[in-house]
Design an enzyme around this catalytic site. Structure first.
Site, PDB file in Angstrom:
ATOM      1  N   SER A 142       0.757  -1.092   0.079  1.00  0.00           N
ATOM      2  CA  SER A 142       0.148  -0.060  -0.057  1.00  0.00           C
ATOM      3  C   SER A 142       0.662   1.169  -0.075  1.00  0.00           C
ATOM      4  O   SER A 142       2.107   0.999   0.236  1.00  0.00           O
ATOM      5  CB  SER A 142      -0.701  -0.055   1.333  1.00  0.00           C
ATOM      6  OG  SER A 142      -1.192   1.051   1.793  1.00  0.00           O
ATOM      7  N   TYR A 155      -1.838  -1.557  10.310  1.00  0.00           N
ATOM      8  CA  TYR A 155      -1.720  -1.812   8.924  1.00  0.00           C
ATOM      9  C   TYR A 155      -0.504  -1.166   8.274  1.00  0.00           C
ATOM     10  O   TYR A 155       0.116  -1.559   7.403  1.00  0.00           O
ATOM     11  CB  TYR A 155      -3.032  -0.824   8.465  1.00  0.00           C
ATOM     12  CG  TYR A 155      -3.263  -1.150   6.738  1.00  0.00           C
ATOM     13  CD1 TYR A 155      -4.000  -2.180   6.429  1.00  0.00           C
ATOM     14  CD2 TYR A 155      -2.934  -0.073   5.808  1.00  0.00           C
ATOM     15  CE1 TYR A 155      -4.317  -2.469   5.000  1.00  0.00           C
ATOM     16  CE2 TYR A 155      -3.486  -0.097   4.604  1.00  0.00           C
ATOM     17  CZ  TYR A 155      -3.910  -1.277   4.218  1.00  0.00           C
ATOM     18  OH  TYR A 155      -4.077  -1.410   2.730  1.00  0.00           O
TER      19      TYR A 155
HETATM   20  P1  NAD Z   1     -11.701  -6.415  -0.335  1.00  0.00           P
HETATM   21  O1  NAD Z   1     -11.998  -6.328   1.157  1.00  0.00           O
HETATM   22  O2  NAD Z   1     -12.457  -5.863  -1.521  1.00  0.00           O
HETATM   23  O3  NAD Z   1     -11.070  -7.968  -0.564  1.00  0.00           O
HETATM   24  C1  NAD Z   1     -10.400  -8.532   0.373  1.00  0.00           C
HETATM   25  C2  NAD Z   1     -10.652 -10.032   0.274  1.00  0.00           C
HETATM   26  O4  NAD Z   1      -9.798 -10.795   1.062  1.00  0.00           O
HETATM   27  C3  NAD Z   1     -12.101 -10.357   0.641  1.00  0.00           C
HETATM   28  O5  NAD Z   1     -12.537 -11.313  -0.435  1.00  0.00           O
HETATM   29  C4  NAD Z   1     -11.891 -11.356   1.759  1.00  0.00           C
HETATM   30  O6  NAD Z   1     -12.733 -12.250   1.892  1.00  0.00           O
HETATM   31  C5  NAD Z   1     -10.786 -11.730   1.761  1.00  0.00           C
HETATM   32  N1  NAD Z   1     -10.027 -12.179   3.083  1.00  0.00           N
HETATM   33  C6  NAD Z   1     -10.029 -11.326   4.062  1.00  0.00           C
HETATM   34  N2  NAD Z   1      -9.376 -11.982   5.131  1.00  0.00           N
HETATM   35  C7  NAD Z   1      -9.012 -13.196   4.746  1.00  0.00           C
HETATM   36  C8  NAD Z   1      -8.270 -14.191   5.295  1.00  0.00           C
HETATM   37  N3  NAD Z   1      -7.690 -14.343   6.686  1.00  0.00           N
HETATM   38  N4  NAD Z   1      -8.059 -15.455   4.449  1.00  0.00           N
HETATM   39  C9  NAD Z   1      -8.084 -15.347   3.261  1.00  0.00           C
HETATM   40  N5  NAD Z   1      -8.864 -14.281   2.611  1.00  0.00           N
HETATM   41  C10 NAD Z   1      -9.219 -13.222   3.461  1.00  0.00           C
HETATM   42  O7  NAD Z   1     -10.306  -5.620   0.045  1.00  0.00           O
HETATM   43  P2  NAD Z   1      -9.350  -4.854  -1.307  1.00  0.00           P
HETATM   44  O8  NAD Z   1      -9.370  -3.327  -1.216  1.00  0.00           O
HETATM   45  O9  NAD Z   1      -9.457  -5.648  -2.529  1.00  0.00           O
HETATM   46  O10 NAD Z   1      -7.867  -5.136  -0.519  1.00  0.00           O
HETATM   47  C11 NAD Z   1      -7.032  -6.167  -1.043  1.00  0.00           C
HETATM   48  C12 NAD Z   1      -5.883  -5.764  -0.591  1.00  0.00           C
HETATM   49  O11 NAD Z   1      -5.377  -4.711  -1.176  1.00  0.00           O
HETATM   50  C13 NAD Z   1      -5.363  -5.838   0.889  1.00  0.00           C
HETATM   51  O12 NAD Z   1      -4.273  -6.605   1.154  1.00  0.00           O
HETATM   52  C14 NAD Z   1      -5.465  -4.220   1.040  1.00  0.00           C
HETATM   53  O13 NAD Z   1      -4.725  -4.003   2.352  1.00  0.00           O
HETATM   54  C15 NAD Z   1      -4.820  -3.803   0.020  1.00  0.00           C
HETATM   55  N6  NAD Z   1      -5.017  -2.565  -0.378  1.00  0.00           N
HETATM   56  C16 NAD Z   1      -6.018  -2.089  -0.670  1.00  0.00           C
HETATM   57  C17 NAD Z   1      -6.091  -0.706  -0.826  1.00  0.00           C
HETATM   58  C18 NAD Z   1      -7.757   0.000  -1.173  1.00  0.00           C
HETATM   59  O14 NAD Z   1      -7.876   1.192  -1.290  1.00  0.00           O
HETATM   60  N7  NAD Z   1      -8.865  -0.755  -1.408  1.00  0.00           N
HETATM   61  C19 NAD Z   1      -5.188   0.121  -1.083  1.00  0.00           C
HETATM   62  C20 NAD Z   1      -4.030  -0.376  -0.815  1.00  0.00           C
HETATM   63  C21 NAD Z   1      -3.610  -1.795  -0.550  1.00  0.00           C
END
Ligand code: NAD
Length: 260
Positions: A142, A155
């Site tokens: 991130s 985080y």
């Molecule tokens: P999201 O909530 O849309 O998807 C996350 C997925 O992870 C879900 O399908 C959930 O069921 C799964 N999950 C959660 N805990 C789990 C576990 N213990 N084991 C297996 N699966 C699990 O979220 P997203 O925004 O797509 O985030 C995905 C990644 O991107 C994360 O690591 C997040 O930190 C990172 N990220 C997101 C953003 C943002 O702005 N959305 C920015 C930077 C980084």
């Protein structure tokens, strides 16, 4: 087809960023393992991909559980004949000021983001090393792998930690042709972020519009959210790159929120 017949194990790919990566990788010819805590959604995503002609399976996994990680990686390797790409992407968010952060929530955050990355890496590396055809490991970092924000201590800590893991795996994996890199997105409007908007508004005592404009997108060059497609394109670059020249790196895709 940049990933023809490569097997990609993508955690958290039943939603958001992971799902978009799975869709793009499938379009590029990869066989997809949709590994998620939410088995129903993982199966539905795999079914969507199969309808487009791709090979895909859904597997249930809690990335913090070593036995489940090992079993799901074995299942995937058996189904598709190995593992070529790991995208360690599963993640959640919990926001509180440090002095109010419950220790249990701190540990939960580090478990999902760091233990999950370690366990999936360990399980996939065994296959990549044994196969002798190299591999690519991609961690979902991130901007918070580089920068801090209010309320996000675990985080930010975990996302910084992923860079250390990637650099180590890059050094250890090099002789096997296994590369490791980190993608560092800015805010992407996935369910994870939609949930944070009202939470941050409440904690900071401002409106949801102010959270978006003055907190999330304040430092970007154009006030724009990063998209799942933007992030998937960077994942494809890391996954398809042919040599060890691109390893141990972290690439920020954030509309200029963070510049390095
Ligand atoms: P999201 O909530 O849309 O998807 C996350 C997925 O992870 C879900 O399908 C959930 O069921 C799964 N999950 C959660 N805990 C789990 C576990 N213990 N084991 C297996 N699966 C699990 O979220 P997203 O925004 O797509 O985030 C995905 C990644 O991107 C994360 O690591 C997040 O930190 C990172 N990220 C997101 C953003 C943002 O702005 N959305 C920015 C930077 C980084």
């Amino acid at each position: 087809m940049q990933l023809k017949d490569k097997v990609a194990f993508v955690t958290g790919s039943a939603s958001g960023i992971g799902k978009e990566i799975a869709i793009l990788f499938a379009q590029e010819g990869a066989k997809l393992v949709i590994a998620d805590l939410n088995k129903e959604a993982a199966d539905a995503t795999a079914a969507e991909l199969r309808q487009t002609g791709a090979e895909a399976i859904g597997v249930a996994v809690d990335v913090t559980n070593e036995a489940q990680v090992d079993a799901s990686v074995e299942e995937a390797a058996k189904a598709f004949g190995g593992i070529d790409i790991l995208v360690s992407n599963a993640g959640i968010q919990i926001v509180h000021p440090v002095e109010e952060f419950a220790f249990a929530d701190w540990k939960k955050m580090l478990a999902i983001h760091l233990d999950g990355a370690f366990l999936t890496t360990k399980a996939c590396l065994k296959h990549m090393y044994a196969q002798g055809r190299g591999g690519s490991i991609i961690y979902m970092g991130s901007v918070h792998s580089k920068e801090a924000s209010l309320l996000k201590a675990p985080y930010v800590t975990a996302k910084h930690g992923l860079i250390g893991l990637a650099k180590t795996v890059a050094k250890e994996g090099a002789k096997h042709g296994v590369r490791a890199n980190v993608i560092c997105p800015g805010f992407v409007r996935t369910p994870l972020v939609e949930k944070q908007i009202p939470e941050q508004a409440k904690t900071l005592g401002i409106t949801e519009e102010q959270v978006i404009k003055n907190v999330m997108l304040k430092e970007t060059v154009d006030g724009e959210f990063t998209t799942t497609d933007d992030v998937a394109r960077v994942a494809l670059l890391f996954a398809a790159f042919p040599t060890n020249a691109l390893t141990g790196q972290s690439l920020v895709v954030s509309h200029g929120w963070f510049m390095q």
